[in-house]
Design an enzyme around this catalytic site. Structure first.
Site, PDB file in Angstrom:
ATOM      1  N   ASP A  91     129.944  -8.492 -86.067  1.00 30.16           N
ATOM      2  CA  ASP A  91     129.645  -9.872 -86.434  1.00 30.16           C
ATOM      3  C   ASP A  91     130.858 -10.715 -86.053  1.00 30.16           C
ATOM      4  O   ASP A  91     131.995 -10.310 -86.265  1.00 30.16           O
ATOM      5  CB  ASP A  91     129.382  -9.942 -87.939  1.00 30.16           C
ATOM      6  CG  ASP A  91     128.973 -11.331 -88.402  1.00 30.16           C
ATOM      7  OD1 ASP A  91     128.875 -12.235 -87.550  1.00 30.16           O
ATOM      8  OD2 ASP A  91     128.764 -11.516 -89.612  1.00 30.16           O
ATOM      9  N   ASP A 265     120.118  -5.574 -89.988  1.00 30.85           N
ATOM     10  CA  ASP A 265     121.279  -5.097 -90.744  1.00 30.85           C
ATOM     11  C   ASP A 265     121.243  -5.736 -92.119  1.00 30.85           C
ATOM     12  O   ASP A 265     120.693  -6.820 -92.290  1.00 30.85           O
ATOM     13  CB  ASP A 265     122.590  -5.476 -90.051  1.00 30.85           C
ATOM     14  CG  ASP A 265     122.971  -6.926 -90.316  1.00 30.85           C
ATOM     15  OD1 ASP A 265     123.823  -7.179 -91.193  1.00 30.85           O
ATOM     16  OD2 ASP A 265     122.381  -7.827 -89.675  1.00 30.85           O
ATOM     17  N   CYS A 303     111.420  12.551-100.253  1.00 28.65           N
ATOM     18  CA  CYS A 303     112.631  12.383 -99.446  1.00 28.65           C
ATOM     19  C   CYS A 303     113.323  13.722 -99.239  1.00 28.65           C
ATOM     20  O   CYS A 303     113.441  14.534-100.165  1.00 28.65           O
ATOM     21  CB  CYS A 303     113.575  11.397-100.129  1.00 28.65           C
ATOM     22  SG  CYS A 303     115.105  11.095 -99.223  1.00 28.65           S
ATOM     23  N   CYS A 305     116.546  13.910 -97.984  1.00 29.50           N
ATOM     24  CA  CYS A 305     117.969  13.643 -97.769  1.00 29.50           C
ATOM     25  C   CYS A 305     118.828  14.615 -98.582  1.00 29.50           C
ATOM     26  O   CYS A 305     118.337  15.316 -99.472  1.00 29.50           O
ATOM     27  CB  CYS A 305     118.305  12.194 -98.131  1.00 29.50           C
ATOM     28  SG  CYS A 305     118.458  11.860 -99.906  1.00 29.50           S
ATOM     29  N   CYS A 308     118.545  14.074-102.452  1.00 32.52           N
ATOM     30  CA  CYS A 308     117.293  14.500-103.073  1.00 32.52           C
ATOM     31  C   CYS A 308     117.105  16.014-103.017  1.00 32.52           C
ATOM     32  O   CYS A 308     116.448  16.597-103.880  1.00 32.52           O
ATOM     33  CB  CYS A 308     116.112  13.794-102.416  1.00 32.52           C
ATOM     34  SG  CYS A 308     116.029  12.034-102.827  1.00 32.52           S
ATOM     35  N   HIS A 334     121.349   8.453-100.196  1.00 31.17           N
ATOM     36  CA  HIS A 334     119.883   8.406-100.306  1.00 31.17           C
ATOM     37  C   HIS A 334     119.322   7.094 -99.754  1.00 31.17           C
ATOM     38  O   HIS A 334     118.353   7.098 -98.993  1.00 31.17           O
ATOM     39  CB  HIS A 334     119.431   8.565-101.762  1.00 31.17           C
ATOM     40  CG  HIS A 334     117.992   8.193-101.943  1.00 31.17           C
ATOM     41  ND1 HIS A 334     116.954   9.022-101.584  1.00 31.17           N
ATOM     42  CD2 HIS A 334     117.420   7.040-102.382  1.00 31.17           C
ATOM     43  CE1 HIS A 334     115.798   8.415-101.801  1.00 31.17           C
ATOM     44  NE2 HIS A 334     116.055   7.208-102.283  1.00 31.17           N
TER      45      HIS A 334
END
Length: 361
Positions: A91, A265, A303, A305, A308, A334
């Site tokens: 940015d 984003d 999930c 991940c 999890c 997560h």
């Protein structure tokens, strides 16, 4: 030279594609975790890669203040400095023109900031912003602009948009074009259709590698945002990436992908994670609630991940309530995984031509 964008498939207005950079490929539509200070808060680069992140963000203004662009440049650039070898977008500092309104003074030449850290004065111009981003070795450089606040009257929005156009030309003139690197223009004009059209048309005349839509996700609301996309997107080049800056909520992402946006984003998944909010199938949950004190189930049974697969709601409840750092790590892991899974799902739906049968779960 510059970056390349290839559209792979489409479903009505939405599309999947690949952005080719010097540091690898970016699969679109893409969500980019925010790493303002050369770090995505609570996450190791290796952990980010495991979530499926292709690209992250850095911030020109904040890295200019500390440790300084010369320090990073002398240490091999941002990729080497933070041990992230995949693509980086920076940015330009334009958002801080709005968010630090009490600490800055705008002129035609640029913006004088008073550092929020120690009060020291800095002057950021389009030329300076582009030079800093070059030293950071950013794959995608953003033009320096004024992120127009909301609400705003028409005359201010018009003046702000014209200033951003002036700075866009100066930004492009100071950009050093090289293979695998690119510069994006930023469309401004607030909620006004004629201003958005003028901004887009004149940015196309300058020619950029991608086109971002700025000045949204600043309080205008979901419906107003979609209305702006409806009258802005048709004027953008179809063969260049479209980036909706600062968005955001899963429902906003799904709706915007359907309209043809490629890049997003937002700090939401990381900030929410640190504060105990998890994004799950069907909505969100606040892990601090009493109902989770003895709950041995994962955050989201759908999930896969790291969090999890290995930890219960009860343990996460304990960590967040105790303000343990590990709680921020696991909740953020997560949430970023949730966002990356959402983008993978959207890409698959587009490729299968079934996106428009998908509801905002």
């Amino acid at each position: 030279m510059s970056i390349k964008f290839k559209i792979l498939d489409s479903c009505n207005d939405s599309r999947t594609g690949i952005i080719y950079t010097a540091n690898g490929q970016i699969n679109t539509p893409v969500f980019m975790p925010v790493g303002t200070l050369a770090t995505v808060k609570s996450m190791l680069p290796e952990s980010l890669i495991k979530t499926g992140a292709d690209i992250i963000l850095g911030n020109t203004y904040h890295l200019m203040l500390r440790p300084g662009e010369d320090v990073i440049s002398n240490l091999g650039g941002l990729h080497q400095f933070m041990n992230w070898q995949k693509p980086i977008l920076t940015d330009s500092g334009g958002f801080q023109v709005m968010s630090l309104a009490k600490l800055r003074k705008i002129s035609d030449d640029g913006v004088e900031f008073r550092s929020h850290i120690d009060g020291k004065k800095y002057f950021l111009s389009p030329k300076k912003s582009i030079e800093i981003q070059h030293k950071l070795d950013s794959n995608i450089t953003m033009i320096f602009d004024e992120c127009t606040p909301y609400p705003v009257n028409y005359e201010y929005a018009k003046e702000s948009m014209h200033l951003s156009l002036k700075w866009a030309r100066e930004s492009k003139d100071n950009f050093i074009d090289r293979e695998g690197y690119g510069i994006f223009g930023i469309i401004q004009g607030s909620i006004f259709e004629d201003l958005r059209k003028e901004s887009t048309t004149k940015l196309k005349d300058i020619e950029f590698d991608g086109y971002a839509i700025g000045g949204l996700a600043v309080g205008e609301g979901h419906d107003e945002m979609l209305k702006v996309l409806d009258f802005t997107i048709p004027h953008t080049p179809n063969n260049k990436p479209r980036y909706l800056m600062g968005v955001g909520k899963p429902i906003d992402i799904v709706a915007s992908v359907k309209k043809g946006i490629d890049m997003f984003d937002c700090v939401l998944p990381t900030r929410s994670g640190r504060n105990g909010q998890a994004f799950i199938t069907g909505g969100t949950l606040n892990i601090k609630n009493n109902q989770y004190i003895s709950d041995n189930s994962p955050l989201d049974k759908n999930c896969n991940c790291y969090t999890c697969k290995n930890y219960s709601k009860a343990y996460l409840n304990h960590l967040i309530r105790s303000k343990e750092i590990l709680g921020s790590v696991l909740m953020t892991w997560h949430n970023i995984s949730y966002y990356q899974n959402l983008m993978r799902k959207l890409r698959k739906l587009i490729n299968n031509d079934t996106l428009y049968q998908y509801k905002n779960e």
